[in-house]
Design an enzyme around this catalytic site. Structure first.
Site, mmCIF file in Angstrom:
data_model
loop_
_atom_site.group_PDB
_atom_site.id
_atom_site.type_symbol
_atom_site.label_atom_id
_atom_site.label_comp_id
_atom_site.label_asym_id
_atom_site.label_seq_id
_atom_site.Cartn_x
_atom_site.Cartn_y
_atom_site.Cartn_z
ATOM 1 N N GLY A 1 0.781 -1.238 0.000
ATOM 2 C CA GLY A 1 0.000 0.000 0.000
ATOM 3 C C GLY A 1 0.807 1.278 0.000
ATOM 4 O O GLY A 1 0.344 2.314 0.485
ATOM 5 N N ASP B 1 -4.881 -4.147 -18.497
ATOM 6 C CA ASP B 1 -3.905 -3.067 -18.743
ATOM 7 C C ASP B 1 -4.085 -2.439 -20.123
ATOM 8 O O ASP B 1 -3.121 -2.036 -20.770
ATOM 9 C CB ASP B 1 -2.464 -3.613 -18.618
ATOM 10 C CG ASP B 1 -2.193 -4.202 -17.250
ATOM 11 O OD1 ASP B 1 -1.406 -5.165 -17.171
ATOM 12 O OD2 ASP B 1 -2.793 -3.725 -16.266
ATOM 13 N N HIS C 1 0.225 0.728 -13.331
ATOM 14 C CA HIS C 1 0.952 -0.483 -13.752
ATOM 15 C C HIS C 1 2.440 -0.126 -13.820
ATOM 16 O O HIS C 1 2.798 0.916 -14.395
ATOM 17 C CB HIS C 1 0.443 -0.958 -15.112
ATOM 18 C CG HIS C 1 1.127 -2.193 -15.583
ATOM 19 N ND1 HIS C 1 0.831 -3.451 -15.086
ATOM 20 C CD2 HIS C 1 2.127 -2.360 -16.492
ATOM 21 C CE1 HIS C 1 1.633 -4.334 -15.673
ATOM 22 N NE2 HIS C 1 2.420 -3.704 -16.525
ATOM 23 N N ASN D 1 -5.949 2.627 -12.688
ATOM 24 C CA ASN D 1 -4.972 1.609 -12.278
ATOM 25 C C ASN D 1 -3.557 2.132 -12.518
ATOM 26 O O ASN D 1 -3.316 2.901 -13.456
ATOM 27 C CB ASN D 1 -5.181 0.323 -13.092
ATOM 28 C CG ASN D 1 -4.210 -0.783 -12.681
ATOM 29 O OD1 ASN D 1 -4.036 -1.060 -11.504
ATOM 30 N ND2 ASN D 1 -3.540 -1.387 -13.666
ATOM 31 N N GLU E 1 6.279 5.969 -9.075
ATOM 32 C CA GLU E 1 4.852 5.633 -9.163
ATOM 33 C C GLU E 1 3.998 6.540 -8.287
ATOM 34 O O GLU E 1 2.918 6.995 -8.684
ATOM 35 C CB GLU E 1 4.619 4.184 -8.713
ATOM 36 C CG GLU E 1 5.043 3.158 -9.726
ATOM 37 C CD GLU E 1 4.728 1.767 -9.255
ATOM 38 O OE1 GLU E 1 3.663 1.582 -8.641
ATOM 39 O OE2 GLU E 1 5.536 0.870 -9.494
HETATM 40 C C1 GRF Z 1 3.126 -1.214 -7.554
HETATM 41 O O1 GRF Z 1 4.362 -1.523 -8.149
HETATM 42 C C2 GRF Z 1 2.080 -1.038 -8.614
HETATM 43 O O2 GRF Z 1 2.582 -0.510 -9.813
HETATM 44 C C3 GRF Z 1 1.621 -2.430 -8.857
HETATM 45 O O3 GRF Z 1 1.631 -3.055 -7.579
HETATM 46 C C4 GRF Z 1 2.585 -2.382 -6.766
HETATM 47 C C5 GRF Z 1 1.882 -1.922 -5.521
HETATM 48 O O4 GRF Z 1 2.792 -1.473 -4.591
HETATM 49 N N1 GRF Z 1 0.302 -2.457 -9.437
HETATM 50 P P1 GRF Z 1 2.200 -0.868 -3.223
HETATM 51 O O5 GRF Z 1 1.346 -1.943 -2.593
HETATM 52 O O6 GRF Z 1 1.398 0.348 -3.596
HETATM 53 O O7 GRF Z 1 3.415 -0.527 -2.405
#
Ligand code: GRF
Length: 203
Positions: free
Chosen positions: A12, A148, A107, A105, A177
């Site tokens: 998370g 995706d 990815h 989402n 991210e």
């Molecule tokens: C992230 O790398 C995201 O891109 C992928 O799952 C991972 C989640 O990481 N879908 P976190 O649980 O938010 O740390």
């Protein structure tokens, strides 16, 4: 203030970025749901006093019934949009149709590379490593009926030296991210994203 839900299956950290930078500002995280009882994402929600729900897939006969239960929880919290932040289940049309162009989402690759069936978590970064590419990154996109494949909202590249192991690639991508997801969700919540066929235009 628009209410959103976040679905997560893992640690998370993306959820945490939304809690820290979106919750109570452009929007409100009304509920966090996980298919994993011990997902740390649920703990992060509890610490932020956000309703945290474990939805046990084993309590449902099939995926559609499970998604129907999730839909009921979303509707009970007046959720207008859903963010998948490391949610390791494929949504059925029950949720996709109920939240058309309102499911976002993230990815961990530059779609359309290294995505689709079977490309999740470390599998993505292992494939990136095996391919020898010098650029990878992350993509935030709307969820449609494919895996995706929905309209891309934002992407950010990460350069690779060729020395990184898959775990280092994952860490480099995860680092960018959080900001990318926060930016995309803010754009969505302030109605700055226009969808024109398969692409988006940021107003
Ligand atoms: C992230 O790398 C995201 O891109 C992928 O799952 C991972 C989640 O990481 N879908 P976190 O649980 O938010 O740390």
């Amino acid at each position: 203030m628009k209410k959103i839900a976040v679905l997560a299956s893992g640690s998370g950290s993306n959820l945490q970025a939304l809690i820290d930078q979106v919750h109570g500002q452009e929007g409100l995280i009304a509920v966090v749901l996980s298919n994993r009882q011990n997902a740390y994402a649920l703990e992060r929600a509890r610490k932020a006093n956000i309703p945290a729900v474990f939805a046990d897939r084993k309590q449902s006969a099939h995926d559609s019934e499970y998604d129907q239960k999730i839909l009921q929880i979303l509707q009970a919290h007046d959720v207008e949009a859903v963010v998948l932040a490391g949610y390791l289940r494929i949504l059925t049309p029950i949720l996709i149709d109920a939240y058309k162009n309102k499911i976002i989402n993230i990815h961990p690759s530059l779609i359309p590379s290294f995505c689709g069936d079977g490309y999740y978590g470390m599998r993505v970064h292992q494939a990136v490593y095996d391919s020898g590419v010098k650029v990878t990154g992350a993509t935030v996109h709307f969820v449609d009926s494919g895996v995706d494949t929905g309209p891309i909202i934002l992407q950010q590249a990460v350069s690779l030296t060729g020395r990184e192991q898959p775990e280092e690639i994952a860490a480099k991508v995860l680092e960018i991210e959080h900001g990318l997801l926060v930016e995309a969700v803010k754009l969505f919540l302030t109605d700055q994203i226009e969808i024109v066929q398969r692409r988006t235009i940021i107003r």
